[in-house]
Design a protein around this motif. Sequence first.
Motif, PDB file in Angstrom:
ATOM      1  N   PRO A 125       0.822  -1.219   0.000  1.00  0.00           N
ATOM      2  CA  PRO A 125       0.000   0.000   0.000  1.00  0.00           C
ATOM      3  C   PRO A 125       0.851   1.261   0.000  1.00  0.00           C
ATOM      4  O   PRO A 125       0.528   2.245  -0.671  1.00  0.00           O
ATOM      5  CB  PRO A 125      -0.812  -0.114   1.293  1.00  0.00           C
ATOM      6  N   SER A 126       1.952   1.221   0.777  1.00  0.00           N
ATOM      7  CA  SER A 126       2.827   2.390   0.921  1.00  0.00           C
ATOM      8  C   SER A 126       4.279   1.932   0.925  1.00  0.00           C
ATOM      9  O   SER A 126       4.582   0.760   1.174  1.00  0.00           O
ATOM     10  CB  SER A 126       2.523   3.138   2.224  1.00  0.00           C
ATOM     11  N   ALA A 127       5.169   2.860   0.678  1.00  0.00           N
ATOM     12  CA  ALA A 127       6.605   2.560   0.636  1.00  0.00           C
ATOM     13  C   ALA A 127       7.174   2.556   2.053  1.00  0.00           C
ATOM     14  O   ALA A 127       7.959   3.430   2.445  1.00  0.00           O
ATOM     15  CB  ALA A 127       7.326   3.572  -0.240  1.00  0.00           C
ATOM     16  N   VAL A 128       6.768   1.556   2.828  1.00  0.00           N
ATOM     17  CA  VAL A 128       7.210   1.419   4.214  1.00  0.00           C
ATOM     18  C   VAL A 128       7.862   0.050   4.366  1.00  0.00           C
ATOM     19  O   VAL A 128       7.208  -0.979   4.209  1.00  0.00           O
ATOM     20  CB  VAL A 128       6.035   1.546   5.204  1.00  0.00           C
ATOM     21  N   ARG A 129       9.149   0.046   4.673  1.00  0.00           N
ATOM     22  CA  ARG A 129       9.876  -1.211   4.783  1.00  0.00           C
ATOM     23  C   ARG A 129       9.478  -1.953   6.051  1.00  0.00           C
ATOM     24  O   ARG A 129       9.451  -1.376   7.139  1.00  0.00           O
ATOM     25  CB  ARG A 129      11.392  -0.953   4.800  1.00  0.00           C
ATOM     26  N   PRO A 130       9.186  -3.254   5.944  1.00  0.00           N
ATOM     27  CA  PRO A 130       8.866  -4.020   7.139  1.00  0.00           C
ATOM     28  C   PRO A 130      10.124  -4.392   7.910  1.00  0.00           C
ATOM     29  O   PRO A 130      11.196  -4.582   7.326  1.00  0.00           O
ATOM     30  CB  PRO A 130       8.193  -5.275   6.576  1.00  0.00           C
ATOM     31  N   ALA A 131      10.002  -4.517   9.201  1.00  0.00           N
ATOM     32  CA  ALA A 131      11.101  -5.016  10.009  1.00  0.00           C
ATOM     33  C   ALA A 131      11.301  -6.499   9.734  1.00  0.00           C
ATOM     34  O   ALA A 131      10.359  -7.219   9.405  1.00  0.00           O
ATOM     35  CB  ALA A 131      10.809  -4.785  11.486  1.00  0.00           C
ATOM     36  N   LEU A 185      -0.722  -8.755   1.983  1.00  0.00           N
ATOM     37  CA  LEU A 185      -1.153  -7.534   1.301  1.00  0.00           C
ATOM     38  C   LEU A 185      -2.503  -6.997   1.788  1.00  0.00           C
ATOM     39  O   LEU A 185      -2.617  -5.794   2.068  1.00  0.00           O
ATOM     40  CB  LEU A 185      -1.194  -7.758  -0.211  1.00  0.00           C
ATOM     41  N   LEU A 186      -3.535  -7.833   1.858  1.00  0.00           N
ATOM     42  CA  LEU A 186      -4.825  -7.309   2.301  1.00  0.00           C
ATOM     43  C   LEU A 186      -4.725  -6.760   3.715  1.00  0.00           C
ATOM     44  O   LEU A 186      -5.295  -5.711   4.028  1.00  0.00           O
ATOM     45  CB  LEU A 186      -5.905  -8.388   2.232  1.00  0.00           C
ATOM     46  N   HIS A 187      -3.997  -7.472   4.566  1.00  0.00           N
ATOM     47  CA  HIS A 187      -3.819  -7.034   5.952  1.00  0.00           C
ATOM     48  C   HIS A 187      -3.017  -5.735   6.011  1.00  0.00           C
ATOM     49  O   HIS A 187      -3.253  -4.879   6.868  1.00  0.00           O
ATOM     50  CB  HIS A 187      -3.126  -8.138   6.741  1.00  0.00           C
ATOM     51  N   GLN A 188      -2.058  -5.581   5.104  1.00  0.00           N
ATOM     52  CA  GLN A 188      -1.275  -4.349   5.046  1.00  0.00           C
ATOM     53  C   GLN A 188      -2.166  -3.142   4.742  1.00  0.00           C
ATOM     54  O   GLN A 188      -1.968  -2.060   5.303  1.00  0.00           O
ATOM     55  CB  GLN A 188      -0.169  -4.489   3.994  1.00  0.00           C
ATOM     56  N   PHE A 189      -3.140  -3.322   3.861  1.00  0.00           N
ATOM     57  CA  PHE A 189      -4.070  -2.228   3.589  1.00  0.00           C
ATOM     58  C   PHE A 189      -4.906  -1.894   4.815  1.00  0.00           C
ATOM     59  O   PHE A 189      -5.262  -0.725   5.047  1.00  0.00           O
ATOM     60  CB  PHE A 189      -4.995  -2.587   2.415  1.00  0.00           C
ATOM     61  N   LEU A 190      -5.225  -2.892   5.649  1.00  0.00           N
ATOM     62  CA  LEU A 190      -6.038  -2.659   6.838  1.00  0.00           C
ATOM     63  C   LEU A 190      -5.268  -1.942   7.937  1.00  0.00           C
ATOM     64  O   LEU A 190      -5.851  -1.239   8.762  1.00  0.00           O
ATOM     65  CB  LEU A 190      -6.551  -3.989   7.394  1.00  0.00           C
ATOM     66  N   SER A 191      -3.948  -2.105   7.946  1.00  0.00           N
ATOM     67  CA  SER A 191      -3.151  -1.677   9.087  1.00  0.00           C
ATOM     68  C   SER A 191      -2.891  -0.172   9.099  1.00  0.00           C
ATOM     69  O   SER A 191      -3.024   0.510   8.089  1.00  0.00           O
ATOM     70  CB  SER A 191      -1.813  -2.417   9.091  1.00  0.00           C
ATOM     71  N   GLY A 192      -2.471   0.294  10.271  1.00  0.00           N
ATOM     72  CA  GLY A 192      -2.165   1.707  10.401  1.00  0.00           C
ATOM     73  C   GLY A 192      -0.715   2.048  10.108  1.00  0.00           C
ATOM     74  O   GLY A 192      -0.409   3.192   9.784  1.00  0.00           O
ATOM     75  N   ASN A 193       0.182   1.063  10.219  1.00  0.00           N
ATOM     76  CA  ASN A 193       1.598   1.372   9.995  1.00  0.00           C
ATOM     77  C   ASN A 193       2.068   1.054   8.578  1.00  0.00           C
ATOM     78  O   ASN A 193       2.924   1.753   8.033  1.00  0.00           O
ATOM     79  CB  ASN A 193       2.487   0.652  11.014  1.00  0.00           C
ATOM     80  N   ALA A 194       1.510   0.027   7.943  1.00  0.00           N
ATOM     81  CA  ALA A 194       1.924  -0.327   6.583  1.00  0.00           C
ATOM     82  C   ALA A 194       1.185   0.501   5.535  1.00  0.00           C
ATOM     83  O   ALA A 194       1.672   0.672   4.420  1.00  0.00           O
ATOM     84  CB  ALA A 194       1.695  -1.812   6.319  1.00  0.00           C
ATOM     85  N   ASN A 195       0.017   0.997   5.886  1.00  0.00           N
ATOM     86  CA  ASN A 195      -0.798   1.784   4.963  1.00  0.00           C
ATOM     87  C   ASN A 195      -0.795   3.244   5.416  1.00  0.00           C
ATOM     88  O   ASN A 195      -1.449   3.609   6.396  1.00  0.00           O
ATOM     89  CB  ASN A 195      -2.228   1.247   4.929  1.00  0.00           C
TER      90      ASN A 195
END
Length: 362
Positions: A125-131, A185-195
């Motif tokens: 969803p966004s350019a945020v690198r996961p740990a 991916l779907l969960h990433q769209f739901l989240s506050g930190n990845a999206n």
Amino acid sequence: MSTTDLNALWQPARAGDLRLPHRLVMAPMTRDRSTPEGVPTGMNAEYYAQRASTALIITEGTQPSPDGQGYLLTPGIHSQEQVTGWRKVADAVHAAGGRLVVQLMHTGRIAHPDNTPHGRQPVAPSAVRPAGTMFTANGPREMPEPRALSLGEIAATVGDFRRAAAYAVEAGADGVEIHGANGYLLHQFLSGNANRRTDRYGASVDNRIRFAVEVAAAVADEIGAGRTGIRLSPGNPYNDVREDDVHTLYPALVRALAPLDLAYLHLVHGGDDRLLGTLRSLWPGTLVLNRPGADLPTRARDVAEGRADVVSVGTMALANPDLVERISSGAPLNSPDPATFYGGGETGYTDYPTRGDARGAR
């Protein structure tokens, strides 16, 4: 363990178009044993067919597109070669009397270019690198910053799920499960930190649930709602996902999904009983509950007391190809071997002994 305590598990059930002989289903579990091209093999067919006595087999996560792959040796369902491989699996399961749904899993940012057929940067969803790190053929590698999907690419990704669902049915699967859990991916769209989007797919709850609802609607339109399930894991921080508004977010999502009349909602219970009760009350159809680590009597009580219609089990099914027979007869269960969960060959995959096997229990 008294078999009487488990009577609730042995009643027939329905999940959309799926008629289930009982209420104990096999949960999806990544096993990393497909070909490098993502094609299921005869060994995969044997593994699933061995476990056909479960009421329903939900397969390991299967990428709907090359961009959806995150891990090594996971299966895909976006090419004709992969369809042919899945047909072997579906035919073997059906010949053994079972039912099979293919889980569609786009890993989004939980990926590394070394593990994909094209070597491209992961998308999210966004350019945020996961740990965290990703295991690759060259060893553990830090996961890179993903590229944010454009609006056009989001629409194309919805189309990838639609096409993959059609391919799964073409391969003989009885349906598909959309993976909306575990930080993918779907969960990433739901989240506050990845999206961190500010367009129609980000910020507000209604916007963050939009992608999941669009994917579910597209798949249901393509293959029928009665063949379509979705899996959610409210509040699960796995794969560096953070959700601070689960009591608002997930009721909104379930309300939006309910009119689609999907075959089932598959919930991973994270310990929040109040949220589970709320979602149970909001979902009008079949609810499949996965309660990690729970014993069988607890799972049976979930059905008997109405918290679930069906329950899913993971490593219990992994280690016991004849799980239903063992439970029904009160026989001891094999212990799973975590060292063989991911990758490898037959060891820890198709060689777990059945009841009475001369090799004995592990």
